[in-house]
Each structure stands twice: as structure tokens, then as C-alpha cells.
Design a protein around this motif. Structure first.
Motif, PDB file in Angstrom:
ATOM      1  N   HIS A  29       0.852  -1.182   0.000  1.00 10.05           N
ATOM      2  CA  HIS A  29       0.000   0.000   0.000  1.00 10.05           C
ATOM      3  C   HIS A  29       0.890   1.235   0.000  1.00 10.05           C
ATOM      4  N   ARG A  30       0.347   2.323  -0.503  1.00 14.02           N
ATOM      5  CA  ARG A  30       1.106   3.564  -0.565  1.00 14.02           C
ATOM      6  C   ARG A  30       1.169   4.183   0.825  1.00 14.02           C
ATOM      7  N   VAL A  31       2.346   4.200   1.408  1.00 11.49           N
ATOM      8  CA  VAL A  31       2.508   4.763   2.748  1.00 11.49           C
ATOM      9  C   VAL A  31       2.615   6.284   2.632  1.00 11.49           C
ATOM     10  N   PRO A  32       2.353   6.991   3.725  1.00 11.31           N
ATOM     11  CA  PRO A  32       2.469   8.465   3.683  1.00 11.31           C
ATOM     12  C   PRO A  32       3.881   8.901   3.300  1.00 11.31           C
ATOM     13  N   ALA A  33       3.976  10.039   2.654  1.00 11.54           N
ATOM     14  CA  ALA A  33       5.285  10.590   2.300  1.00 11.54           C
ATOM     15  C   ALA A  33       6.029  10.993   3.566  1.00 11.54           C
ATOM     16  N   PRO A  34       7.349  11.021   3.522  1.00 13.58           N
ATOM     17  CA  PRO A  34       8.111  11.435   4.706  1.00 13.58           C
ATOM     18  C   PRO A  34       7.832  12.891   5.068  1.00 13.58           C
ATOM     19  N   ALA A  35       7.791  13.157   6.358  1.00  9.02           N
ATOM     20  CA  ALA A  35       7.534  14.517   6.824  1.00  9.02           C
ATOM     21  C   ALA A  35       8.682  15.450   6.470  1.00  9.02           C
ATOM     22  N   ALA A  36       9.899  14.893   6.350  1.00 11.98           N
ATOM     23  CA  ALA A  36      11.069  15.681   5.975  1.00 11.98           C
ATOM     24  C   ALA A  36      11.712  15.049   4.754  1.00 11.98           C
ATOM     25  N   ASP A  37      12.306  15.873   3.912  1.00 12.04           N
ATOM     26  CA  ASP A  37      12.944  15.384   2.692  1.00 12.04           C
ATOM     27  C   ASP A  37      14.209  16.192   2.444  1.00 12.04           C
ATOM     28  N   LEU A  38      15.052  15.693   1.563  1.00  7.58           N
ATOM     29  CA  LEU A  38      16.258  16.417   1.200  1.00  7.58           C
ATOM     30  C   LEU A  38      15.941  17.470   0.140  1.00  7.58           C
ATOM     31  N   VAL A  39      16.498  18.626   0.307  1.00  6.23           N
ATOM     32  CA  VAL A  39      16.357  19.682  -0.689  1.00  6.23           C
ATOM     33  C   VAL A  39      17.541  19.586  -1.636  1.00  6.23           C
ATOM     34  N   ASP A 105      17.949  11.738 -10.753  1.00  8.70           N
ATOM     35  CA  ASP A 105      17.996  13.180 -10.959  1.00  8.70           C
ATOM     36  C   ASP A 105      17.186  13.849  -9.849  1.00  8.70           C
ATOM     37  N   PRO A 106      17.839  14.532  -8.901  1.00  8.97           N
ATOM     38  CA  PRO A 106      17.104  15.116  -7.783  1.00  8.97           C
ATOM     39  C   PRO A 106      16.175  16.255  -8.190  1.00  8.97           C
ATOM     40  N   GLN A 107      16.303  16.719  -9.419  1.00  7.80           N
ATOM     41  CA  GLN A 107      15.384  17.736  -9.915  1.00  7.80           C
ATOM     42  C   GLN A 107      14.062  17.109 -10.379  1.00  7.80           C
ATOM     43  N   LYS A 108      14.078  15.777 -10.579  1.00 10.82           N
ATOM     44  CA  LYS A 108      12.885  15.085 -11.071  1.00 10.82           C
ATOM     45  C   LYS A 108      12.226  14.213 -10.007  1.00 10.82           C
ATOM     46  N   ILE A 109      13.025  13.681  -9.087  1.00  5.86           N
ATOM     47  CA  ILE A 109      12.484  12.848  -8.018  1.00  5.86           C
ATOM     48  C   ILE A 109      13.367  13.024  -6.788  1.00  5.86           C
ATOM     49  N   SER A 110      12.758  13.042  -5.629  1.00  4.19           N
ATOM     50  CA  SER A 110      13.511  13.303  -4.410  1.00  4.19           C
ATOM     51  C   SER A 110      13.915  12.016  -3.708  1.00  4.19           C
ATOM     52  N   TYR A 111      14.846  12.144  -2.795  1.00  2.56           N
ATOM     53  CA  TYR A 111      15.253  11.001  -1.974  1.00  2.56           C
ATOM     54  C   TYR A 111      14.063  10.491  -1.152  1.00  2.56           C
ATOM     55  N   GLY A 112      13.267  11.406  -0.640  1.00  3.87           N
ATOM     56  CA  GLY A 112      12.096  11.004   0.129  1.00  3.87           C
ATOM     57  C   GLY A 112      11.089  10.220  -0.684  1.00  3.87           C
ATOM     58  N   LYS A 113      10.899  10.607  -1.940  1.00  7.98           N
ATOM     59  CA  LYS A 113       9.979   9.855  -2.809  1.00  7.98           C
ATOM     60  C   LYS A 113      10.508   8.452  -3.064  1.00  7.98           C
ATOM     61  N   VAL A 143      18.554   0.592   4.711  1.00 10.72           N
ATOM     62  CA  VAL A 143      18.885   1.777   3.923  1.00 10.72           C
ATOM     63  C   VAL A 143      20.367   2.043   4.142  1.00 10.72           C
ATOM     64  N   PHE A 144      21.158   1.939   3.082  1.00 10.34           N
ATOM     65  CA  PHE A 144      22.581   2.238   3.166  1.00 10.34           C
ATOM     66  C   PHE A 144      22.770   3.719   2.814  1.00 10.34           C
ATOM     67  N   ALA A 145      22.752   4.539   3.857  1.00 11.48           N
ATOM     68  CA  ALA A 145      22.817   5.984   3.656  1.00 11.48           C
ATOM     69  C   ALA A 145      24.186   6.391   3.126  1.00 11.48           C
ATOM     70  N   GLU A 146      24.188   7.265   2.144  1.00  7.27           N
ATOM     71  CA  GLU A 146      25.428   7.742   1.548  1.00  7.27           C
ATOM     72  C   GLU A 146      26.070   8.858   2.371  1.00  7.27           C
ATOM     73  N   ILE A 153      17.192  11.539   7.271  1.00 11.71           N
ATOM     74  CA  ILE A 153      15.875  11.439   6.637  1.00 11.71           C
ATOM     75  C   ILE A 153      15.313  10.027   6.783  1.00 11.71           C
ATOM     76  N   ALA A 154      16.143   9.022   6.553  1.00 11.36           N
ATOM     77  CA  ALA A 154      15.689   7.631   6.631  1.00 11.36           C
ATOM     78  C   ALA A 154      15.267   7.260   8.054  1.00 11.36           C
ATOM     79  N   LYS A 155      16.068   7.634   9.042  1.00 16.15           N
ATOM     80  CA  LYS A 155      15.729   7.309  10.432  1.00 16.15           C
ATOM     81  C   LYS A 155      14.459   8.036  10.859  1.00 16.15           C
ATOM     82  N   GLY A 156      14.336   9.286  10.453  1.00 19.57           N
ATOM     83  CA  GLY A 156      13.133  10.029  10.787  1.00 19.57           C
ATOM     84  C   GLY A 156      11.889   9.429  10.158  1.00 19.57           C
TER      85      GLY A 156
END
Length: 233
Positions: A29-39, A105-113, A143-146, A153-156
């Protein structure tokens, strides 16, 4: 790793074993989007994310169908270079997890998405050290964070989903920071696309592509972004 030995003759038996269990389509199921994301910096053209969620065939297949993703490579993360080989990783004693490195491409899709898709359709994040018929630490949800921002973001997000009781069980997903990624053998790349009739793929992974299209139509692309042959890094 047992899924390589999964043959067409086992399909009927597998159906009997899994009869009565929730199907992927019933649990995804589609879970809610993260409350915080990378800009994303306006100058950034590409970023990378590394996710582990069971057999890399299906995880790779999902993200190859996501708009904004230019490359999704199967490989190993969490262990040392000398043990980053399929037969050794399959022992469950190397520290590696089957993983997928995603270039986007972070201009087209975000890490949070990407994280939202990962938790919604790429795997079941409540399963500890297993996915479907596969078990062992090499199939863990990680999640292997870079970098520290990705880790934050992942932990949050994990905390957010647990607090909201988005799933019936707590997430088993861990976050590991700055672990090297090693590209898997060529025969694992584009496996879902090249073997859509293979029973393991048909039962465990093709439903993920269907759910991606159903739950995230705004980012779904029908033509996958495939890994070129002879990839070594």
C-alpha cells in the motif's frame, strides 16, 4: 541462495505452500510521504541512494521503472570487497546484503519519494532478515545511507511510520551509514526484465511492478532504465 534453483516444476508446489497467505498485492500500500525530505541543490544533476530489501532482482526491477532514475544496479553492501561475490554472500556470514544502487535526478524525483516507493512496493519492511521465501541477513531491510543527511531522513521516516502504526508490525528496517557498494555479477543485472516468466520472478517480483504502476502512476515509466552489459563499477 535458494531462489536460483527455483524451477518451473516447483510452481505448483509453491502455490500450495503459499495458498491462504496474503499476496503482495494485498499487503502493499502507498505509505504516507516522509515529513522531511532532502532539498536538492539546484546544480545537482545526479544523486545516489542504496536500498536493500530482499532479493535484488525485484528491488532493481521496481526502481528501473521509476521516472527520474537513470540507473539501478544490483550489488552488495555492508561487507568487505573480498566477500562481495554471490556464492559467498549467500552464506549469510559476510555482512553483505543484496542491494540496489539507484542513480537519480534530484530535480525530477527526491530522496524522500524513493524512500516512499521503497517502503510501499519494493519490499515488506516489517520482515526481519527475510523476504518471502528467502531468509538470512543477506536479505535484510536496510537503507545504506550515503551521508549523514540521508541517514537523518531515513531514520526520521522509519520513526514516523512506526509512530503512525502504518504497518501492523514495527519496521525491521535498519540504517547503515557510508558502507561501500559492490556491483553484482552481470547475470544478475536486469534479471526481472530478461526473465519475466521465471516462476520466482512471476510470483514474487512482477506484482511489485504492477503495484508501482497502480500506487505511483505519477512516477511510473513503462520502459525500464536498464543496466548496460559488462558493468564493473
Amino acid at each position: 541462495m535458494k531462489h536460483l534453483a527455483f524451477t518451473a516444476s516447483m510452481l505448483a508446489a509453491a502455490a500450495l505452500v503459499w495458498h491462504g497467505l496474503p499476496s503482495f498485492a494485498e499487503t502493499a500500500h502507498r505509505v504516507p510521504a516522509p515529513a522531511a525530505d532532502l532539498v536538492a541543490p539546484t546544480t545537482a544533476q545526479t544523486e545516489t541512494a542504496i536500498f536493500a530489501g530482499g532479493c535484488f532482482w525485484g528491488v532493481q526491477g521496481v526502481f528501473q521503472h521509476v521516472k527520474g532514475v537513470s540507473d539501478a544496479v544490483s550489488g552488495y553492501a555492508g561487507g568487505e570487497a573480498k566477500t562481495a561475490r554471490y556464492n559467498e554472500v549467500g552464506s549469510g556470514r559476510t555482512g553483505h546484503a543484496e542491494s540496489v544502487r539507484i542513480t537519480y535526478d534530484p530535480q525530477k524525483i527526491s530522496y524522500g519519494k524513493l524512500l516512499q516507493i521503497y517502503f510501499s512496493v519494493a519490499h515488506d519492511p516489517t520482515e526481519l532478515n527475510r523476504q518471502g521465501p528467502d531468509s538470512g541477513t543477506q536479505y535484510r531491510s536496510t537503507v545504506f545511507a550515503e551521508n549523514a543527511d540521508q541517514a537523518r531522513i531515513a531514520k526520521g521516516y522509519i520513526a514516523q511510520l512506526n509512530q503512525a502504526k502504518t504497518f501492523s508490525r514495527p519496521l525491521a528496517t535498519t540504517v547503515e551509514l557510508s558502507k561501500p557498494f559492490y556491483v553484482a555479477e552481470d547475470y544478475h543485472q536486469n534479471y526481472l526484465t530478461r526473465h519475466p516468466s521465471q516462476p520466482y520472478i512471476a510470483i514474487n517480483d512482477l506484482p511489485k511492478i504492477d503495484e508501482l504502476q497502480k500506487l505511483f502512476p505519477e512516477v511510473y515509466q513503462a520502459t525500464p532504465s536498464l543496466v548496460r552489459s559488462g558493468r564493473s563499477s
